[in-house]
Scaffold this active site. Structure first.
Site, short mmCIF file in Angstrom:
data_model
loop_
_atom_site.label_atom_id
_atom_site.label_comp_id
_atom_site.label_asym_id
_atom_site.label_seq_id
_atom_site.Cartn_x
_atom_site.Cartn_y
_atom_site.Cartn_z
N ARG A 45 18.95 64.16 47.31
CA ARG A 45 18.30 63.43 48.07
C ARG A 45 19.66 62.33 48.97
O ARG A 45 20.45 61.98 47.64
CB ARG A 45 17.04 62.46 48.45
N GLU A 56 15.16 55.79 50.13
CA GLU A 56 16.18 57.53 50.52
C GLU A 56 15.75 58.18 51.39
O GLU A 56 14.48 57.68 51.69
CB GLU A 56 15.75 57.77 48.80
N ALA A 139 -0.38 52.28 41.74
CA ALA A 139 -0.63 53.18 42.76
C ALA A 139 -1.15 54.64 42.80
O ALA A 139 -2.05 56.06 43.44
CB ALA A 139 0.51 52.77 44.27
N GLN A 140 -0.18 55.70 42.25
CA GLN A 140 0.01 56.49 42.04
C GLN A 140 -1.20 57.60 40.91
O GLN A 140 -1.73 58.53 41.13
CB GLN A 140 0.95 57.42 41.32
N ASP A 161 -1.82 50.12 30.47
CA ASP A 161 -0.20 49.72 31.27
C ASP A 161 -0.77 47.94 31.46
O ASP A 161 -1.51 47.60 30.58
CB ASP A 161 -1.45 49.71 32.75
N THR A 202 4.59 54.66 34.76
CA THR A 202 5.56 52.84 35.45
C THR A 202 6.40 53.11 36.53
O THR A 202 6.90 53.68 37.04
CB THR A 202 5.48 53.09 34.01
N GLY A 226 8.02 58.55 36.48
CA GLY A 226 8.43 57.26 37.08
C GLY A 226 9.55 56.96 36.70
O GLY A 226 10.63 56.27 37.36
N GLY A 227 10.82 58.12 35.88
CA GLY A 227 12.07 58.17 35.93
C GLY A 227 12.40 58.88 36.47
O GLY A 227 12.63 60.39 36.63
N ASP A 228 12.73 58.06 38.05
CA ASP A 228 12.81 58.77 39.27
C ASP A 228 14.62 58.01 40.01
O ASP A 228 14.52 58.92 41.10
CB ASP A 228 11.84 59.24 40.38
N1 LIG Z 1 8.35 61.61 40.41
C1 LIG Z 1 7.71 61.18 41.47
O1 LIG Z 1 8.08 62.22 43.03
C2 LIG Z 1 6.72 59.97 42.35
C3 LIG Z 1 6.52 60.35 43.77
C4 LIG Z 1 5.80 58.42 43.74
C5 LIG Z 1 6.49 57.93 43.11
N2 LIG Z 1 7.06 58.03 41.51
C6 LIG Z 1 7.52 56.70 40.91
O2 LIG Z 1 6.49 56.44 40.03
C7 LIG Z 1 6.20 55.33 40.06
C8 LIG Z 1 4.98 54.81 40.15
O3 LIG Z 1 4.86 54.51 41.38
P1 LIG Z 1 3.63 53.87 41.97
O4 LIG Z 1 3.37 53.94 43.05
O5 LIG Z 1 1.76 53.68 41.11
O6 LIG Z 1 4.08 52.24 41.45
P2 LIG Z 1 2.90 50.65 41.06
O7 LIG Z 1 3.77 49.60 40.92
O8 LIG Z 1 1.98 51.07 41.92
O9 LIG Z 1 2.60 51.22 39.69
C9 LIG Z 1 3.56 51.27 38.12
C10 LIG Z 1 2.62 50.37 37.19
O10 LIG Z 1 3.20 50.58 36.44
C11 LIG Z 1 3.38 49.48 35.22
N3 LIG Z 1 4.09 49.11 34.15
C12 LIG Z 1 5.63 48.65 33.85
N4 LIG Z 1 5.67 49.09 33.16
C13 LIG Z 1 5.36 49.26 32.13
C14 LIG Z 1 4.94 49.82 30.85
N5 LIG Z 1 5.87 49.68 30.42
N6 LIG Z 1 4.12 50.35 30.26
C15 LIG Z 1 2.87 50.20 30.73
N7 LIG Z 1 3.16 50.47 32.39
C16 LIG Z 1 3.85 49.85 32.62
C17 LIG Z 1 2.68 48.55 36.42
O11 LIG Z 1 2.46 47.93 35.25
C18 LIG Z 1 2.23 49.29 37.49
O12 LIG Z 1 1.33 48.59 37.11
C19 LIG Z 1 7.72 54.77 40.35
O13 LIG Z 1 8.06 54.52 39.40
C20 LIG Z 1 7.62 55.20 41.48
O14 LIG Z 1 9.44 55.60 41.87
C21 LIG Z 1 7.44 59.41 41.16
#
Ligand SMILES: NC(=O)c1ccc[n+]([C@@H]2O[C@H](COP(=O)([O-])OP(=O)(O)OC[C@H]3O[C@@H](n4cnc5c(N)ncnc54)[C@H](O)[C@@H]3O)[C@@H](O)[C@H]2O)c1
Length: 369
Positions: A45, A56, A139-140, A161, A202, A226-228
């Site tokens: 991307r 992106e 959210a996810q 969390d 996360t 979450g590592g993306d």
């Molecule tokens: N791989 C994929 O296809 C894909 C798709 C969508 C989102 N994501 C990634 O997934 C992650 C989550 O997205 P989201 O929409 O749920 O975000 P969000 O901000 O709604 O939720 C993330 C949560 O992680 C928690 N958090 C942060 N650091 C933490 C830690 N050290 N220990 C425990 N919890 C912790 C936060 O408090 C928050 O509640 C993001 O990084 C996003 O980029 C990846």
């Protein structure tokens, strides 16, 4: 006319079909599309990074359909009342370039990410997993829990969390799901102890180490979501070193995934090769497997095609004139201006080729738009 789907339309589709069916159908489509990997024109991307986050574009096409997704990642957004991830996407026909569908993809990204996680876990986790740790309850997270429950039979979620309110929201949202128990823990280490699957989802724009080697138990499957993004990881490098690592599209994952921390020759296997039985998945019950998910355009292609078919069948959405449809396709100006009779005589003379005088005001003056 282009079909426009908003979040309400997606909610209607989920209500009509039921969440288990939607997740199952999406997972099936994603798996089928991954298995025809060679038919797609793929690219990593295009990312625009800032100190705030990333925006992106994710394009992909086969010989029938083209799609792209616009998506951001701004972990700081939730503190300002906005989601971390927001998205929309377009599906167009390759034969003409006509945009068929423009759709919300914020909710749909959560659905397709959870469905993709299950497609990977079905191939990589030990058979019949029952328990999953869910680290990051934003959210996810519920989508992940629901997909693993409905499609893979997970009955116990161990949630953690750093934000207790996020975990409380997860518990509330999943309270009515029959056969699914959610327990909240005080640390990642406590949440992951003894589970079959660990999902890290996360959001932190940081080289985070959510999972460290001493937390990982033999036979675990790690679904690292979450590592993306460059500079945004979740797994300690030693977790990767002791695991078999699977990725979506290697050129993109080397830049964005947890494997960005590893040397360029660190071994990874693309998931499609396992699904197409060209490569082994899990080799034995004690092996640790990692799905280093970053989100690949193909998953959105599958989701947009799914929405396109579902919306037409159910009459969802509305048609919008997103691109001009002139009666005469060569007369675009005529499509937006009055009939020729209304054109002023000076304009008509200019059209007839009379040399124009240099104007004192070459650009039309107007009030601000
Ligand atoms: N791989 C994929 O296809 C894909 C798709 C969508 C989102 N994501 C990634 O997934 C992650 C989550 O997205 P989201 O929409 O749920 O975000 P969000 O901000 O709604 O939720 C993330 C949560 O992680 C928690 N958090 C942060 N650091 C933490 C830690 N050290 N220990 C425990 N919890 C912790 C936060 O408090 C928050 O509640 C993001 O990084 C996003 O980029 C990846």
């Amino acid at each position: 006319m282009t079909l426009l789907l908003n979040t309400t339309d997606i909610a209607k589709l989920v209500a009509a079909q039921g969440m288990p069916v939607v997740l199952g159908q999406l997972a099936q489509r994603i798996e089928q599309d991954f298995r025809r990997w060679s038919e797609f024109d793929k690219s990593a991307r295009v990312a625009s990074h800032s100190t705030h986050g990333v925006i992106e574009l994710m394009p992909i096409a086969d010989d029938r359909m083209y799609s792209f997704k616009y998506v951001n990642g701004h972990p700081k957004n939730t503190a300002e009342g906005m989601p971390t991830v927001m998205a929309f996407g377009v599906l167009a026909e390759v034969s003409s370039g006509r945009p068929l569908l423009i759709s919300e993809l914020t909710v749909t990204t959560a659905l397709r990410t959870a469905a993709t996680s299950v497609v990977a876990a079905r191939a990589l986790a030990r058979p019949q997993p029952r328990s999953m740790a869910l680290i990051g309850n934003g959210a996810q997270s519920e989508f992940q829990a629901l997909a693993f429950h409905h499609l893979l039979g997970v009955t116990e979620i161990h949630a953690y969390d750093i934000d207790r309110a996020a975990s409380a929201k997860l518990v509330r949202n999943l309270a009515g799901v029959p056969g699914l128990t959610v327990r909240v823990f005080d640390s990642t280490a406590a949440a992951v102890h003894g589970v079959d699957i660990v999902t890290t989802v996360t959001a932190d724009k940081n080289y985070a180490t959510i999972l460290t080697p001493e937390m990982v138990e033999p036979g675990m499957h790690i679904n690292a979501v979450g590592g993306d993004c460059p500079g945004k990881t979740e797994l300690h490098p030693d977790v990767l070193r002791r695991s078999s690592v699977f990725v979506e599209y290697e050129p993109q994952s080397r830049i964005e995934g947890d494997v960005q921390q590893m040397p360029a020759d660190f071994p990874v296997t693309e998931l499609w090769r396992v699904l197409d039985q060209r490569a082994a998945g899990r080799r034995n019950p004690m092996e640790v497997t990692v799905f280093d998910s970053v989100g690949f355009a193909l998953e959105d292609y599958s989701a947009l095609n799914y929405l396109w078919a579902g919306a037409q069948r159910r009459g969802l959405g509305r048609r919008v004139e997103l691109v001009a449809q002139p009666a005469n396709p060569k007369d675009l100006l005529g499509h937006i201006t009055p009939a020729p009779a209304a054109i002023s005589s000076s304009a008509a003379m200019a059209i007839a080729g009379r040399p124009r005088r240099q104007s004192a005001h070459p650009w039309p003056r107007s009030s601000a738009p």
